[in-house]
Scaffold this active site. Structure first.
Site, PDB file in Angstrom:
ATOM      1  N   HIS A 182     -41.933 -12.982 -12.870  1.00 47.05           N
ATOM      2  CA  HIS A 182     -41.825 -11.899 -13.149  1.00 47.05           C
ATOM      3  C   HIS A 182     -43.214 -11.161 -13.189  1.00 47.05           C
ATOM      4  CE1 HIS A 182     -42.579 -11.780 -17.487  1.00 47.05           C
ATOM      5  NE2 HIS A 182     -41.895 -12.948 -17.539  1.00 47.05           N
ATOM      6  N   ASP A 241     -47.802 -15.390 -18.793  1.00 51.66           N
ATOM      7  CA  ASP A 241     -46.316 -14.645 -19.106  1.00 51.66           C
ATOM      8  C   ASP A 241     -46.427 -13.518 -18.333  1.00 51.66           C
ATOM      9  OD1 ASP A 241     -43.794 -14.230 -19.374  1.00 51.66           O
ATOM     10  OD2 ASP A 241     -44.020 -13.649 -21.585  1.00 51.66           O
ATOM     11  N   GLU A 258     -38.432  -8.001 -16.648  1.00 50.90           N
ATOM     12  CA  GLU A 258     -37.978  -9.085 -17.355  1.00 50.90           C
ATOM     13  C   GLU A 258     -38.073  -9.066 -19.099  1.00 50.90           C
ATOM     14  OE1 GLU A 258     -37.430 -12.910 -19.363  1.00 50.90           O
ATOM     15  OE2 GLU A 258     -39.312 -11.828 -19.199  1.00 50.90           O
ATOM     16  N   GLU A 259     -39.193  -8.235 -19.351  1.00 50.26           N
ATOM     17  CA  GLU A 259     -39.561  -8.602 -20.686  1.00 50.26           C
ATOM     18  C   GLU A 259     -38.634  -7.560 -21.547  1.00 50.26           C
ATOM     19  OE1 GLU A 259     -41.205 -10.736 -22.018  1.00 50.26           O
ATOM     20  OE2 GLU A 259     -42.926 -11.392 -20.702  1.00 50.26           O
ATOM     21  N   ASP A 304     -41.304 -19.288 -15.399  1.00 52.75           N
ATOM     22  CA  ASP A 304     -41.613 -18.256 -16.577  1.00 52.75           C
ATOM     23  C   ASP A 304     -41.457 -18.888 -17.990  1.00 52.75           C
ATOM     24  OD1 ASP A 304     -41.953 -16.233 -17.826  1.00 52.75           O
ATOM     25  OD2 ASP A 304     -39.746 -15.407 -18.109  1.00 52.75           O
TER      26      ASP A 304
HETATM   27 ZN   LIG Z   1     -42.106 -14.209 -19.213  1.00 50.76          ZN
END
Ligand SMILES: [Zn+2]
Length: 477
Positions: free
Chosen positions: A295, A307, A341-342, A369
């Site tokens: 992501h 991340d 995504e977050e 991820d």
């Molecule tokens: Zn992530």
């Protein structure tokens, strides 16, 4: 003894004859000899390449934090699309509307506690949680009530909580994470981060503080998504560093502790953004797709290196290596850099909706991820009957130590809607014992990415993608 041996021999002979007679046609091969040779070349090329590292370095350092709706997220979309085009992929942008939350000022100061020198305050390290509403500009001052669990909160009730600020002091279980159960450890802690404010508000709490849902021992606050349940008053909420949560707990045992809390985040109107999708068209079954993905959005405190810049970069590396080796997969390899995504998952929701009629053509989906620690193998979500299909893949990865296959119900949040529709799903089994020391904190920076371990993860993604794209049979699903 002799008689026994003889009878065994006779049995074996008869059994062999029987099995030969009854044997079905030879098992159809899973991978051609050429594909197996190519898997070794892919692995070697990926282990020697610094392409993925350069990509994550660019995302983290040149573009920076990429929270949904931010100018950096928009720049990252343009950048990754252009890089995918350089690799010769057919690129399209899938439009989505994403939440646009921006962090404002955030300050916490203890203004009353046992032993306080007159005229001083104690600074509390904290970070607003994504989606939080603001305090008034001048902040709020109130007494903190420390609770260890939702049950304890309910026990205290309105009488003890009304007009106060709640601190959920549930500890991230570092021992659990370090022993290999990092997913479970994170899940336990995230429950409070996500739902703390919604649970405290009905009791009249003015704000909710939550102990960081991570294992940082460097006094860093761990941000992340939270949500307000419908019909509940929205109260401001922030994560407090582990050390500061300990301090508040210590002081609160001695007497009243008051905090002056200022949070000024804003939720702006939803913003247009995109999943970046790049296809390397298959030579034999172009309509069948193997997704390899990470992501593109990230939290705003750090620079989104582990991340999940590393996941996007490793997925791009799959296409880069296939191009470098001039290998064309039989099925289409689809590189996806997911958006949001977050704090919303709008990217994966939109993709699953847009492709709803096309799920049967999604041969497999891979997502990375969970950082870029040394990979020990694969995580798989799907039918157990598919497991023997992966032996040649783990054999190809054995020399780098990535030979285990772990089965889970789901392998990642962006592939979860596909997994739920029966698409066999994969992730690298990356060592995440220390991932939560940095995850969602200001320390998610490029130095946390080990170039060698990243190359190993990229190798897992590239080998797995190509093997699945060239598998001679359908995967059980
Ligand atoms: Zn992530």
């Amino acid at each position: 003894m002799k008689t026994i041996s003889l009878s065994i021999l006779i049995f074996l002979t008869v059994f062999r004859a029987y099995s030969q007679q009854a044997a079905p046609a030879p098992t159809p091969e899973l991978y051609s000899a050429q594909t197996l040779t190519d898997l070794k070349s892919i692995q070697q090329a990926a282990l020697q390449s610094d392409y993925a590292y350069k990509q994550v370095a660019y995302l983290a350092n040149n573009i920076g934090p990429r929270l949904s709706g931010s100018p950096q997220a928009a720049r990252a979309v343009e950048y990754v699309a252009a890089e995918m085009r350089k690799l010769g992929l057919e690129v399209r942008l899938e439009k989505i509307m994403v939440p646009h939350w921006v962090r404002g000022e955030e300050r916490g100061e203890l203004t009353q506690f046992e032993g306080m020198a007159p005229g001083t305050v104690q600074k509390i390290v904290l970070a607003a949680l994504g989606g939080s509403v603001a305090t008034p500009k001048e902040g709020i001052t109130a007494e903190i009530v420390v609770v260890g669990s939702f049950a304890e909160l309910a026990q205290l009730g309105k009488e003890k909580l009304n007009g106060r600020i709640v601190l959920f002091n549930n500890r991230f279980n570092r021992e659990m994470a370090v022993s290999g159960q990092w997913g479970a450890a994170y899940g336990q802690a995230v429950a409070y981060r996500f739902a703390g404010a919604g649970a405290a508000a009905p009791f009249g709490a003015l704000a909710a503080l939550v102990r960081s849902a991570g294992s940082s021992e460097n006094r860093l606050a761990h941000t992340g998504a939270m949500g307000y349940p419908d019909g509940v008053t929205k109260i401001p909420t922030a994560a407090v560093s582990n050390e500061d949560a300990d301090l508040i707990e210590y002081l609160a045992k001695q007497g009243p502790v008051k905090i002056h809390l200022t949070l000024t985040p804003q939720t702006l109107p939803d913003t247009e953004s995109y999943n970046v999708i790049g296809d390397l068209k298959g030579s034999e079954k172009p309509d069948e797709v193997v997704i390899v993905s990470g992501h593109l959005d990230s939290w705003d405190l750090g620079r989104g290196a582990i991340d999940d810049g590393s996941g996007v970069a490793a997925a791009m590396q799959t296409a880069n290596i296939l191009k470098q080796l001039n290998l064309r997969p039989k099925r289409t390899v689809r590189v996806i850099a997911w958006m949001n995504e977050e704090n919303g998952g709008r990217g994966n929701t939109a993709y699953a909706a847009d492709e709803a009629a096309n799920m049967a053509k999604h041969f497999a989906a891979i997502e990375m991820d969970l950082g870029a620690g040394h990979p020990l193998g694969l995580v798989f979500a799907g039918k157990d009957e598919a497991l023997p299909f992966f032996n040649p893949i783990t054999n190809a990865l054995l020399s780098q130590g990535a030979f285990q296959v772990l089965t889970q119900a789901s392998v990642g949040s962006d592939t979860a809607p596909l997994t739920a529709k029966g698409v066999p799903s994969f992730a690298p089994l990356s060592d995440a014992r220390f991932y939560f020391d940095y995850h969602h904190t200001a320390a998610d920076t490029i130095d946390k990415v080990d170039p060698k371990a990243l190359a190993e993860n990229a190798s897992v993604l590239a080998v797995l993608s190509y093997a699945l794209a060239n598998l001679q049979q359908p995967l059980p699903r």
